[in-house]
Design a protein around this motif. Structure first.
Motif, PDB file in Angstrom:
ATOM      1  N   UNK A  43      39.739  41.888  37.915  1.00 10.72           N
ATOM      2  CA  UNK A  43      38.821  40.902  38.481  1.00 10.72           C
ATOM      3  C   UNK A  43      38.297  41.333  39.849  1.00 10.72           C
ATOM      4  N   UNK A  44      38.772  42.477  40.343  1.00 11.34           N
ATOM      5  CA  UNK A  44      38.363  42.977  41.650  1.00 11.34           C
ATOM      6  C   UNK A  44      37.350  44.095  41.461  1.00 11.34           C
ATOM      7  N   UNK A  45      36.259  44.043  42.204  1.00 12.31           N
ATOM      8  CA  UNK A  45      35.212  45.039  42.065  1.00 12.31           C
ATOM      9  C   UNK A  45      35.585  46.374  42.653  1.00 12.31           C
ATOM     10  N   UNK A  46      34.865  47.417  42.259  1.00 14.73           N
ATOM     11  CA  UNK A  46      35.112  48.761  42.794  1.00 14.73           C
ATOM     12  C   UNK A  46      35.060  48.750  44.324  1.00 14.73           C
TER      13      UNK A  46
ATOM     14  N   UNK B 123      36.749  47.038  46.216  1.00 18.34           N
ATOM     15  CA  UNK B 123      36.943  45.701  46.768  1.00 18.34           C
ATOM     16  C   UNK B 123      35.637  45.031  47.150  1.00 18.34           C
ATOM     17  N   UNK B 124      34.537  45.447  46.506  1.00 20.09           N
ATOM     18  CA  UNK B 124      33.237  44.859  46.835  1.00 20.09           C
ATOM     19  C   UNK B 124      33.148  43.382  46.460  1.00 20.09           C
ATOM     20  N   UNK B 125      33.933  42.954  45.506  1.00 19.66           N
ATOM     21  CA  UNK B 125      34.016  41.528  45.196  1.00 19.66           C
ATOM     22  C   UNK B 125      35.432  41.210  44.752  1.00 19.66           C
ATOM     23  N   UNK B 126      35.824  39.960  44.979  1.00 20.66           N
ATOM     24  CA  UNK B 126      37.188  39.536  44.673  1.00 20.66           C
ATOM     25  C   UNK B 126      37.178  38.034  44.380  1.00 20.66           C
ATOM     26  N   UNK B 127      37.921  37.570  43.368  1.00 15.71           N
ATOM     27  CA  UNK B 127      37.949  36.135  43.078  1.00 15.71           C
ATOM     28  C   UNK B 127      38.649  35.373  44.194  1.00 15.71           C
ATOM     29  N   UNK B 128      38.174  34.162  44.475  1.00 15.78           N
ATOM     30  CA  UNK B 128      38.836  33.311  45.465  1.00 15.78           C
ATOM     31  C   UNK B 128      39.412  32.045  44.830  1.00 15.78           C
ATOM     32  N   UNK B 129      38.855  31.622  43.691  1.00 15.27           N
ATOM     33  CA  UNK B 129      39.379  30.468  42.948  1.00 15.27           C
ATOM     34  C   UNK B 129      39.189  30.748  41.463  1.00 15.27           C
ATOM     35  N   UNK B 130      40.264  30.713  40.693  1.00  9.33           N
ATOM     36  CA  UNK B 130      40.145  30.888  39.249  1.00  9.33           C
ATOM     37  C   UNK B 130      39.742  29.575  38.581  1.00  9.33           C
ATOM     38  N   UNK B 131      39.076  29.675  37.446  1.00  7.01           N
ATOM     39  CA  UNK B 131      38.462  28.510  36.816  1.00  7.01           C
ATOM     40  C   UNK B 131      38.195  28.842  35.351  1.00  7.01           C
TER      41      UNK B 131
END
Length: 351
Positions: A122-125, A127-135
């Motif tokens: 769930x983390x982008x290459x 660390x360009x994006x990362x989840x903050x709340x799962x849903x």
């Protein structure tokens, strides 16, 4: 079918394009700070009630104010792209596959945040994006529906003609999730066949999932799509009169799809280092401990989910997802095929 145990073991929209993105009201954002610095967050809506106290705490700790601007998942990314010659947003929060689209378009930079305990896929290459709340995707039904639907095929019943609506794939994150989930359950031809049949009941396109909630609550609609976090928050905060359900297949199995809120620091952010501080703050243990009780979402760090595990309380993500399989797709694959899938969907349904 790949299962995401994180979402099932834990307690535990987006919305599509609006005509204009507006700053959140009610004190969610702030126009200034003691340091004179104000971060701007572009976010898919659904988390405003959680953001407010967290941003206030961040400002208290750092002196950096935070201004929240909400819109649909696709519109948030589109605006960041359009503003590249004069960037306004510091942090982007949206749903998949829109966050992957933003990254592949070069709109995000490495955040450098600690992603220990967060699902690696769930983390982008970089660390360009990362989840903050799962849903997770859900559906809502007005209590007056008789009989209440329990399966996908039930939604095709004549009683829902003109009383059912789902947000538009390609515009709304949750609407896109409906299409992707049906492709997984029925195959791409089967998904298009089903959605073509569903058009007999569908009110029409909707660029906003959130705007469907009051319509179901007041009986204008009987059924709509949504997501667990947003729907539970609406029940608690707005007193909405609807019930959450997950349509079952012919075999009685209920399956939904993961739709986390995912954040990334924007390229050319006016306050890049402060945006990284904010993202790190939102992923901190203290803040993640508030995700379940305050946001009605699912913490993204393993250690926080483990600490909060146990018998789920009523009206929590864990309670409504009990017995439901949560599937996590390869969102990069979804994105690579999305344009063709949306073209086929629009041709089949006219939406």
């Amino acid at each position: 079918m790949k299962r995401h145990n994180i979402l099932r073991a834990a307690a535990i929209a987006v919305i599509a394009a609006t005509t204009a993105m507006t700053a959140a009201c009610g004190g969610t954002g702030s126009s200034g700070s003691a340091s004179g610095e104000t971060l701007t967050v572009y976010s898919a809506d659904g988390l405003a009630n959680w953001y407010k106290p967290q941003f206030e705490k961040f400002t208290s700790d750092t002196g950096i104010a935070v201004n929240l601007v909400e819109a649909g998942s696709g519109e948030a990314v589109s605006r960041v792209e359009k503003e590249q010659s004069n960037p306004q947003a510091d942090l982007l929060v949206t749903l998949p596959p829109f966050i992957q689209k933003a990254d592949k378009s070069g709109l995000l930079v490495a955040s450098g945040v600690n992603t220990d305990g967060i699902a690696a896929d769930q983390v982008g290459p970089g660390g360009n994006y990362v989840p903050i709340v799962n849903n997770a995707l859900s559906f809502i039904v007005n209590p007056g529906a008789n009989p209440k639907p329990t399966t996908w095929d039930d939604l095709l019943a004549p009683q829902f003609k003109g009383k059912l609506q789902y947000s538009t794939p390609g515009q709304a994150g949750d609407g896109t999730a409906v299409l992707v989930l049906l492709q997984q359950l029925r195959g791409k031809p089967g998904a298009l066949d089903y959605l073509t049949k569903l058009q007999a009941n569908n009110v029409g396109p909707s660029s906003s999932t959130g705007k469907l909630q009051p319509k179901v609550s007041n009986g204008e609609l009987l059924v709509a799509n949504g997501d667990v976090q947003m729907n539970l928050d609406s029940i608690r905060s707005d007193g909405s009169k609807f019930e959450i359900f997950f349509p079952a297949g012919a075999d009685g199995k209920r399956t939904t799809i993961s739709v986390p809120y995912v954040a990334g620091v924007t390229k050319g952010a006016p306050h890049e280092e402060s945006a990284k501080k904010l993202l790190d703050f939102l992923l901190s243990d203290d803040v993640q401990k508030t995700v379940e009780p305050d946001a009605l979402g699912i913490p993204v760090r393993d250690q926080i989910r483990t600490a909060s595990s146990g018998t789920p309380a009523p009206n929590t993500p864990a309670a409504v997802l009990d017995g439901v399989d949560v599937w996590v797709p390869d969102w990069n694959t979804v994105l690579s095929e999305l344009d063709a899938d949306l073209a086929a969907y629009q041709k089949a349904t006219g939406n």
